[in-house]
Design an enzyme around this catalytic site. Structure first.
Site, PDB file in Angstrom:
ATOM      1  N   LYS A 130       7.023   1.433  -0.725  1.00  0.00           N
ATOM      2  CA  LYS A 130       7.592   0.089  -0.970  1.00  0.00           C
ATOM      3  C   LYS A 130       8.411   0.072  -2.260  1.00  0.00           C
ATOM      4  CE  LYS A 130       3.551  -1.960  -1.041  1.00  0.00           C
ATOM      5  NZ  LYS A 130       2.681  -0.766  -0.827  1.00  0.00           N
ATOM      6  N   ARG A 141       0.191 -10.446   0.128  1.00  0.00           N
ATOM      7  CA  ARG A 141      -0.811  -9.436   0.457  1.00  0.00           C
ATOM      8  C   ARG A 141      -1.992 -10.038   1.204  1.00  0.00           C
ATOM      9  NH1 ARG A 141       0.783  -5.101  -2.865  1.00  0.00           N
ATOM     10  NH2 ARG A 141      -1.006  -4.056  -3.676  1.00  0.00           N
ATOM     11  N   ARG A 157       1.775  11.334  -7.267  1.00  0.00           N
ATOM     12  CA  ARG A 157       2.784  10.405  -7.804  1.00  0.00           C
ATOM     13  C   ARG A 157       2.804  10.406  -9.334  1.00  0.00           C
ATOM     14  NH1 ARG A 157       2.814   4.240  -6.005  1.00  0.00           N
ATOM     15  NH2 ARG A 157       0.618   4.353  -6.598  1.00  0.00           N
ATOM     16  N   ARG A 183      -0.546   7.015 -12.430  1.00  0.00           N
ATOM     17  CA  ARG A 183      -1.080   5.649 -12.445  1.00  0.00           C
ATOM     18  C   ARG A 183      -2.597   5.692 -12.449  1.00  0.00           C
ATOM     19  NH1 ARG A 183       1.812   1.720  -8.124  1.00  0.00           N
ATOM     20  NH2 ARG A 183      -0.355   1.138  -7.719  1.00  0.00           N
ATOM     21  N   ARG A 217      -8.237   0.747  -2.107  1.00  0.00           N
ATOM     22  CA  ARG A 217      -6.958   0.058  -1.853  1.00  0.00           C
ATOM     23  C   ARG A 217      -6.633   0.062  -0.358  1.00  0.00           C
ATOM     24  NH1 ARG A 217      -3.775   3.526  -5.887  1.00  0.00           N
ATOM     25  NH2 ARG A 217      -1.878   2.603  -5.037  1.00  0.00           N
TER      26      ARG A 217
HETATM   27  P1  AP5 Z   1       5.778   4.307  -3.856  1.00  0.00           P
HETATM   28  O1  AP5 Z   1       7.188   3.899  -3.615  1.00  0.00           O
HETATM   29  O2  AP5 Z   1       5.263   4.253  -5.241  1.00  0.00           O
HETATM   30  O3  AP5 Z   1       4.795   3.552  -2.838  1.00  0.00           O
HETATM   31  P2  AP5 Z   1       4.268   2.039  -2.846  1.00  0.00           P
HETATM   32  O4  AP5 Z   1       4.212   1.583  -1.432  1.00  0.00           O
HETATM   33  O5  AP5 Z   1       5.029   1.230  -3.818  1.00  0.00           O
HETATM   34  O6  AP5 Z   1       2.777   2.310  -3.338  1.00  0.00           O
HETATM   35  P3  AP5 Z   1       1.878   1.474  -4.367  1.00  0.00           P
HETATM   36  O7  AP5 Z   1       0.705   2.363  -4.702  1.00  0.00           O
HETATM   37  O8  AP5 Z   1       2.687   0.964  -5.518  1.00  0.00           O
HETATM   38  O9  AP5 Z   1       1.388   0.315  -3.497  1.00  0.00           O
HETATM   39  P4  AP5 Z   1       0.167  -0.573  -3.746  1.00  0.00           P
HETATM   40  O10 AP5 Z   1       0.393  -1.605  -2.747  1.00  0.00           O
HETATM   41  O11 AP5 Z   1      -1.155   0.111  -3.712  1.00  0.00           O
HETATM   42  O12 AP5 Z   1       0.274  -0.928  -5.299  1.00  0.00           O
HETATM   43  P5  AP5 Z   1       0.928  -2.147  -6.076  1.00  0.00           P
HETATM   44  O13 AP5 Z   1       1.529  -1.588  -7.293  1.00  0.00           O
HETATM   45  O14 AP5 Z   1       1.727  -3.003  -5.208  1.00  0.00           O
HETATM   46  O15 AP5 Z   1       5.627   5.821  -3.291  1.00  0.00           O
HETATM   47  C1  AP5 Z   1       4.415   6.517  -3.469  1.00  0.00           C
HETATM   48  C2  AP5 Z   1       4.719   8.003  -3.748  1.00  0.00           C
HETATM   49  O16 AP5 Z   1       5.340   8.555  -2.596  1.00  0.00           O
HETATM   50  C3  AP5 Z   1       5.689   8.236  -4.928  1.00  0.00           C
HETATM   51  O17 AP5 Z   1       5.342   9.383  -5.604  1.00  0.00           O
HETATM   52  C4  AP5 Z   1       7.042   8.419  -4.214  1.00  0.00           C
HETATM   53  O18 AP5 Z   1       7.917   9.233  -4.985  1.00  0.00           O
HETATM   54  C5  AP5 Z   1       6.617   9.090  -2.938  1.00  0.00           C
HETATM   55  N1  AP5 Z   1       7.504   8.836  -1.808  1.00  0.00           N
HETATM   56  C6  AP5 Z   1       8.211   7.687  -1.563  1.00  0.00           C
HETATM   57  N2  AP5 Z   1       8.907   7.815  -0.414  1.00  0.00           N
HETATM   58  C7  AP5 Z   1       8.615   9.042   0.093  1.00  0.00           C
HETATM   59  C8  AP5 Z   1       9.020   9.747   1.264  1.00  0.00           C
HETATM   60  N3  AP5 Z   1       9.867   9.208   2.154  1.00  0.00           N
HETATM   61  N4  AP5 Z   1       8.514  10.991   1.469  1.00  0.00           N
HETATM   62  C9  AP5 Z   1       7.636  11.559   0.577  1.00  0.00           C
HETATM   63  N5  AP5 Z   1       7.224  10.934  -0.573  1.00  0.00           N
HETATM   64  C10 AP5 Z   1       7.706   9.696  -0.799  1.00  0.00           C
HETATM   65  O19 AP5 Z   1      -0.389  -2.952  -6.478  1.00  0.00           O
HETATM   66  C11 AP5 Z   1      -1.315  -2.413  -7.411  1.00  0.00           C
HETATM   67  C12 AP5 Z   1      -2.477  -3.357  -7.610  1.00  0.00           C
HETATM   68  O20 AP5 Z   1      -1.999  -4.621  -8.127  1.00  0.00           O
HETATM   69  C13 AP5 Z   1      -3.252  -3.734  -6.338  1.00  0.00           C
HETATM   70  O21 AP5 Z   1      -4.251  -2.780  -6.043  1.00  0.00           O
HETATM   71  C14 AP5 Z   1      -3.841  -5.094  -6.741  1.00  0.00           C
HETATM   72  O22 AP5 Z   1      -4.948  -4.929  -7.598  1.00  0.00           O
HETATM   73  C15 AP5 Z   1      -2.717  -5.720  -7.553  1.00  0.00           C
HETATM   74  N6  AP5 Z   1      -1.769  -6.509  -6.735  1.00  0.00           N
HETATM   75  C16 AP5 Z   1      -0.445  -6.232  -6.531  1.00  0.00           C
HETATM   76  N7  AP5 Z   1       0.123  -7.172  -5.754  1.00  0.00           N
HETATM   77  C17 AP5 Z   1      -0.859  -8.062  -5.464  1.00  0.00           C
HETATM   78  C18 AP5 Z   1      -0.882  -9.255  -4.694  1.00  0.00           C
HETATM   79  N8  AP5 Z   1       0.214  -9.712  -4.041  1.00  0.00           N
HETATM   80  N9  AP5 Z   1      -2.064  -9.925  -4.606  1.00  0.00           N
HETATM   81  C19 AP5 Z   1      -3.167  -9.496  -5.240  1.00  0.00           C
HETATM   82  N10 AP5 Z   1      -3.210  -8.353  -5.994  1.00  0.00           N
HETATM   83  C20 AP5 Z   1      -2.053  -7.650  -6.104  1.00  0.00           C
HETATM   84 MG    MG Z   2       4.574   0.208  -5.595  1.00  0.00          MG
END
Ligand code: AP5
Ligand code: MG
Length: 239
Positions: A21, A96, A135, A166, A177
């Site tokens: 994402k 979410r 990552r 991270r 997660r």
């Molecule tokens: P990346 O692009 O970083 O993936 P992502 O989907 O953004 O993964 P996240 O871990 O950020 O998602 P998440 O939903 O767990 O965390 P968030 O920060 O939103 O890619 C991942 C890896 O793959 C990277 O190394 C990248 O280079 C690689 N990659 C990308 N594309 C690729 C490809 N095509 N092929 C191979 N490799 C590839 O949330 C974190 C925390 O915040 C949550 O756990 C929660 O506590 C809180 N939070 C956030 N939003 C909310 C909400 N709306 N409500 C409540 N709590 C929330």
């Molecule tokens: Mg992300």
């Protein structure tokens, strides 16, 4: 009602943790010329800055559980009111939960936006874990890198800041997660009508995925009309 709808490009990017994402939101933002709103990034910045909100949410982020709906709802709605969102936005990691989606529906309606296109990135759970353990992220801008495939990169290619792992990218927290996703986020597949939802394969190179997303976010699909908002409520008052 303010008419902010004509020509807007409003996209919600959803998918498992690690589905890409964040990687794709930045690309799509550049393509569409609209800002990315990432709730995960926003919360991590608050934690890094040691703000009151950061102290409140740190435990949830460290454990991989979602923070309370009310903490993110108002922050996102306030951000959507900013002038740079007038022509659209890419939402990364929000909504979410069904309650967040309902809040967002109201917020966007009250702000006069068309209903956004919802793009759902699909990647297998096995690949997800490998990606997250591999990552690195920029300590300044949050841009993501792959520890092995991106070779020698140890500083961000955009701003030169150090890369780091991270805190929530470890096996136990990744498992939690994924559990949170199944429990809270997967039900959004039922919330959004099929006419607004596109499932997009998130495997292959990042360029392949970006191309699929561009196609799925085609301009015509972003301009599905919504009934004119009749409520005078602001987002903040509409929960
Ligand atoms: P990346 O692009 O970083 O993936 P992502 O989907 O953004 O993964 P996240 O871990 O950020 O998602 P998440 O939903 O767990 O965390 P968030 O920060 O939103 O890619 C991942 C890896 O793959 C990277 O190394 C990248 O280079 C690689 N990659 C990308 N594309 C690729 C490809 N095509 N092929 C191979 N490799 C590839 O949330 C974190 C925390 O915040 C949550 O756990 C929660 O506590 C809180 N939070 C956030 N939003 C909310 C909400 N709306 N409500 C409540 N709590 C929330
Ligand atoms: Mg992300």
């Amino acid at each position: 009602m303010r008419d902010r709808r004509r020509g807007t490009a409003a996209v919600i990017l959803l998918g498992l943790p690690g589905s890409g994402k964040g990687t794709q939101a930045l690309r799509l933002s550049e393509t569409l010329g609209v800002p990315t709103l990432s709730t995960g990034e926003m919360l991590r910045r608050e934690v890094d800055a040691g703000t009151r909100l950061g102290r409140m949410v740190r435990g949830s982020l460290d454990q991989g559980v979602l923070v309370g709906d009310e903490l993110v709802n108002e922050a996102v709605c306030a951000r959507l009111r900013q002038p740079d969102c007038a022509r659209g936005f890419v939402l990364d990691g929000y909504p979410r939960t069904v309650a967040q989606a309902q809040f967002l529906d109201k917020c966007l309606k009250n702000l006069g936006f068309w209903p956004p296109r919802v793009l759902w990135l699909e990647v297998s759970a096995e690949e997800i874990t490998a990606r997250l353990l591999n990552r690195l992220e920029c300590s300044a801008c949050g841009r993501t890198y792959r520890a092995t495939e991106d070779g020698q990169a140890r500083v961000c290619e955009v701003d030169g800041a150090a890369l780091r792992h991270r805190a929530d990218d470890n096996p136990d927290v990744i498992r939690e997660r994924l559990r949170q996703y199944q429990l809270n986020t997967a039900p959004l597949l039922e919330h959004y009508p099929a006419s607004r939802l596109r499932r997009v394969s998130g495997t292959g190179t990042a360029e392949d995925v970006a191309r699929r997303l561009r196609e799925a976010a085609g301009n015509r699909s972003l301009t599905v009309p919504v009934q004119a908002a009749t409520s005078g409520l602001s987002c903040a008052a509409s929960q």
